[in-house]
Design a protein around this motif. Structure first.
Motif, mmCIF file in Angstrom:
data_model
loop_
_atom_site.group_PDB
_atom_site.id
_atom_site.type_symbol
_atom_site.label_atom_id
_atom_site.label_comp_id
_atom_site.label_asym_id
_atom_site.label_seq_id
_atom_site.Cartn_x
_atom_site.Cartn_y
_atom_site.Cartn_z
ATOM 1 N N GLY A 12 48.918 42.748 33.853
ATOM 2 C CA GLY A 12 48.299 43.827 34.640
ATOM 3 C C GLY A 12 49.238 44.591 35.554
ATOM 4 N N SER A 18 50.784 48.233 41.711
ATOM 5 C CA SER A 18 49.810 47.329 41.089
ATOM 6 C C SER A 18 49.623 46.058 41.912
ATOM 7 C CB SER A 18 50.291 46.906 39.689
ATOM 8 O OG SER A 18 50.330 48.008 38.820
ATOM 9 N N ILE A 19 48.376 45.613 42.007
ATOM 10 C CA ILE A 19 48.108 44.342 42.690
ATOM 11 C C ILE A 19 48.865 43.221 41.964
ATOM 12 C CG2 ILE A 19 46.304 42.641 43.170
ATOM 13 C CD1 ILE A 19 44.415 44.988 43.778
ATOM 14 N N GLN A 39 51.068 47.058 28.958
ATOM 15 C CA GLN A 39 49.965 47.391 28.057
ATOM 16 C C GLN A 39 50.423 48.200 26.846
ATOM 17 O OE1 GLN A 39 46.948 49.730 29.970
ATOM 18 N NE2 GLN A 39 45.824 50.071 28.072
ATOM 19 N N ASP A 63 48.435 44.392 24.777
ATOM 20 C CA ASP A 63 47.231 45.188 25.000
ATOM 21 C C ASP A 63 46.075 44.273 24.637
ATOM 22 O OD1 ASP A 63 44.958 46.788 24.713
ATOM 23 O OD2 ASP A 63 46.168 48.550 24.244
ATOM 24 N N VAL A 64 45.254 43.938 25.618
ATOM 25 C CA VAL A 64 44.210 42.929 25.387
ATOM 26 C C VAL A 64 43.142 43.410 24.399
ATOM 27 C CG1 VAL A 64 44.526 41.769 27.609
ATOM 28 C CG2 VAL A 64 42.886 43.660 27.446
ATOM 29 N N ALA A 89 44.826 40.688 35.757
ATOM 30 C CA ALA A 89 44.630 41.804 36.706
ATOM 31 C C ALA A 89 44.451 43.075 35.890
ATOM 32 C CB ALA A 89 45.814 41.909 37.653
ATOM 33 N N LEU A 144 41.043 39.313 39.174
ATOM 34 C CA LEU A 144 40.817 40.175 40.345
ATOM 35 C C LEU A 144 39.461 40.840 40.245
ATOM 36 C CD1 LEU A 144 42.920 40.641 42.597
ATOM 37 C CD2 LEU A 144 43.957 39.815 40.514
ATOM 38 N N THR A 145 38.672 40.738 41.323
ATOM 39 C CA THR A 145 37.359 41.346 41.310
ATOM 40 C C THR A 145 37.162 42.175 42.576
ATOM 41 O OG1 THR A 145 34.987 40.895 41.059
ATOM 42 C CG2 THR A 145 36.268 39.226 42.226
ATOM 43 N N LYS A 163 32.529 43.696 36.835
ATOM 44 C CA LYS A 163 33.030 42.665 37.760
ATOM 45 C C LYS A 163 32.011 41.532 37.920
ATOM 46 C CE LYS A 163 37.078 44.434 38.780
ATOM 47 N NZ LYS A 163 38.241 43.924 38.034
ATOM 48 N N ALA A 189 39.381 41.476 46.056
ATOM 49 C CA ALA A 189 40.279 42.212 46.951
ATOM 50 C C ALA A 189 39.546 43.397 47.566
ATOM 51 C CB ALA A 189 41.496 42.698 46.165
ATOM 52 N N PRO A 191 39.681 47.367 49.004
ATOM 53 C CA PRO A 191 40.289 48.514 48.324
ATOM 54 C C PRO A 191 41.780 48.654 48.621
ATOM 55 C CG PRO A 191 38.812 49.241 50.100
ATOM 56 C CD PRO A 191 38.625 47.770 49.952
ATOM 57 N N VAL A 192 42.560 48.895 47.565
ATOM 58 C CA VAL A 192 44.012 49.101 47.674
ATOM 59 C C VAL A 192 44.346 50.314 46.805
ATOM 60 C CG1 VAL A 192 46.293 48.085 47.275
ATOM 61 C CG2 VAL A 192 44.355 46.581 47.731
ATOM 62 N N THR A 194 45.880 52.140 44.152
ATOM 63 C CA THR A 194 46.636 51.868 42.930
ATOM 64 C C THR A 194 46.248 52.922 41.899
ATOM 65 O OG1 THR A 194 44.880 50.488 42.014
ATOM 66 C CG2 THR A 194 46.556 49.346 43.300
ATOM 67 N N SER A 196 44.574 52.464 39.112
ATOM 68 C CA SER A 196 43.165 52.290 38.729
ATOM 69 C C SER A 196 42.229 52.808 39.805
ATOM 70 C CB SER A 196 42.835 50.819 38.498
ATOM 71 O OG SER A 196 43.578 50.331 37.431
HETATM 72 P P1 NAD Z 1 46.561 49.013 38.196
HETATM 73 O O1 NAD Z 1 46.180 50.299 37.535
HETATM 74 O O2 NAD Z 1 47.894 48.918 38.796
HETATM 75 O O3 NAD Z 1 46.335 47.793 37.199
HETATM 76 C C1 NAD Z 1 45.392 47.767 36.155
HETATM 77 C C2 NAD Z 1 46.104 47.196 34.976
HETATM 78 O O4 NAD Z 1 45.195 47.010 33.883
HETATM 79 C C3 NAD Z 1 47.244 48.093 34.463
HETATM 80 O O5 NAD Z 1 48.444 47.362 34.475
HETATM 81 C C4 NAD Z 1 46.828 48.389 33.041
HETATM 82 O O6 NAD Z 1 47.935 48.519 32.164
HETATM 83 C C5 NAD Z 1 45.984 47.179 32.728
HETATM 84 N N1 NAD Z 1 45.152 47.380 31.542
HETATM 85 C C6 NAD Z 1 44.113 48.246 31.371
HETATM 86 N N2 NAD Z 1 43.668 48.165 30.099
HETATM 87 C C7 NAD Z 1 44.445 47.219 29.480
HETATM 88 C C8 NAD Z 1 44.494 46.708 28.166
HETATM 89 N N3 NAD Z 1 43.678 47.146 27.204
HETATM 90 N N4 NAD Z 1 45.403 45.745 27.885
HETATM 91 C C9 NAD Z 1 46.263 45.292 28.836
HETATM 92 N N5 NAD Z 1 46.272 45.753 30.094
HETATM 93 C C10 NAD Z 1 45.372 46.718 30.405
HETATM 94 O O7 NAD Z 1 45.405 48.808 39.305
HETATM 95 P P2 NAD Z 1 45.043 47.556 40.224
HETATM 96 O O8 NAD Z 1 44.161 48.144 41.261
HETATM 97 O O9 NAD Z 1 46.248 46.810 40.608
HETATM 98 O O10 NAD Z 1 44.127 46.672 39.283
HETATM 99 C C11 NAD Z 1 44.359 45.282 39.030
HETATM 100 C C12 NAD Z 1 43.054 44.509 39.121
HETATM 101 O O11 NAD Z 1 42.626 44.497 40.477
HETATM 102 C C13 NAD Z 1 41.893 45.121 38.328
HETATM 103 O O12 NAD Z 1 41.127 44.078 37.780
HETATM 104 C C14 NAD Z 1 41.112 45.837 39.412
HETATM 105 O O13 NAD Z 1 39.761 46.044 39.064
HETATM 106 C C15 NAD Z 1 41.264 44.825 40.530
HETATM 107 N N6 NAD Z 1 40.916 45.301 41.868
HETATM 108 C C16 NAD Z 1 41.482 46.433 42.367
HETATM 109 C C17 NAD Z 1 41.139 46.862 43.635
HETATM 110 C C18 NAD Z 1 41.737 48.118 44.206
HETATM 111 O O14 NAD Z 1 41.182 48.656 45.181
HETATM 112 N N7 NAD Z 1 42.846 48.623 43.688
HETATM 113 C C19 NAD Z 1 40.226 46.133 44.410
HETATM 114 C C20 NAD Z 1 39.678 44.966 43.882
HETATM 115 C C21 NAD Z 1 40.035 44.551 42.596
#
Ligand code: NAD
Length: 256
Positions: A12, A18-19, A39, A63-64, A89, A144-145, A163, A189, A191-192, A194, A196
């Motif tokens: 992720g 990215s988180i 990915q 890529d999942v 993640a 991560l949720t 989620k 987590a 909000p951060v 990123t 996404s």
């Molecule tokens: P991010 O965009 O940096 O990370 C999301 C990742 O998902 C990316 O690396 C992307 O390549 C990967 N991804 C998406 N589809 C994919 C696939 N088919 N195969 C492989 N990888 C795939 O954003 P983030 O905010 O760091 O997100 C990481 C996790 O944290 C997510 O589950 C997100 O829901 C969760 N989260 C984020 C926040 C926030 O506010 N940013 C808060 C709570 C939870």
């Protein structure tokens, strides 16, 4: 160095915001050996450049949603010598399904969000569990949720349902894999900013809301999630499984 001698797969990382990157940095500092995945080719260069800053880190493609890629990754990690820690993640929903009226979500949007964001945890855990069995200290899986799993957060919409599925899957996987000494938890987590997060309409308002109302009166960052992930990955949390741990400055406890 609470993760010394442990091998961790972190799925992720997209960029330095990215988180998952915050988690990878915390794991590296605590002595873990890392494997990061990207990915697709668009993200490959970014992830490889980041990995170079953590000496000894392996990088693999995954890529999942592409048939066979998770299984192929498990095969390569077996040759690496097994696995102690798996971080999921990964999340994705179509932008049009992250705004407006929730009731308008079409079946296709439902499938995309739940397949990528929730089913992929099950697929990864199933593939990696055999590599974790019998490891000293057992295995640790985490994802991560977000609060939108248990509360109706404006615009989070289908991702909230995804989620909720992810959190329920955490409990079922924990029950399934516990007898093999593999623990499964989730970090909720706050909000951060990123890549996404940019897809969620009104995201800036969420940051403001946390800063104004959370008990700690501040937003969290990737490093704080990373350090909780290190705790969950380590033997310090050996009695903890099936949990959702909030890293949100306490926001979720607030009523009025
Ligand atoms: P991010 O965009 O940096 O990370 C999301 C990742 O998902 C990316 O690396 C992307 O390549 C990967 N991804 C998406 N589809 C994919 C696939 N088919 N195969 C492989 N990888 C795939 O954003 P983030 O905010 O760091 O997100 C990481 C996790 O944290 C997510 O589950 C997100 O829901 C969760 N989260 C984020 C926040 C926030 O506010 N940013 C808060 C709570 C939870």
């Amino acid at each position: 160095m609470i993760l010394k001698g442990k091998k961790a797969l972190v799925v992720g990382v997209a960029n330095k915001r990215s988180i998952a990157w915050g988690i990878a940095q915390s794991f590296a500092r605590e002595g873990a050996e890392l494997c990061l995945t990207y990915q697709n080719e668009r993200l490959e260069k970014n992830v490889k450049e980041l990995a170079e800053t953590l000496p000894g880190t392996r990088v693999e493609a995954c890529d999942v949603m592409v048939d066979g890629q998770v299984g192929a990754l498990a095969g390569r990690l077996k040759e690496w010598g097994g696995l102690d820690i798996l971080v999921h993640a990964v999340a994705f929903a179509r932008t049009e399904d992250l705004a407006g009226d929730f009731r308008n979500v079409p079946l296709e949007g439902w499938h995309t969000a739940l397949d990528v964001s929730a089913y992929s945890l099950i697929a990864l855990a199933r593939a990696m569990a055999p590599l974790m069995e019998g490891r000293a200290g057992g295995g640790s899986v985490m994802s991560l949720t977000f609060l939108g799993a248990v509360r109706a957060v404006p615009n989070y919409n289908i991702m909230g349902v995804a989620k909720a599925a992810l959190e329920a899957s955490t409990r079922y996987l924990a029950a399934d894999l516990g007898p093999k000494n593999i623990r499964v938890n989730a970090i909720s987590a706050g909000p951060v900013r990123t890549l996404s997060a940019a897809g969620v309409t009104g995201f800036a308002r969420m940051l403001e809301e946390v800063e104004n109302r959370a008990p700690l009166r501040r937003n969290i960052d990737q490093g704080q999630v990373g350090d909780t992930a290190s705790f969950l990955a380590s033997d310090l949390s050996r009695g903890v499984t099936g949990q959702v741990i909030y890293v949100d400055s306490g926001y979720h406890i607030v009523g009025i």
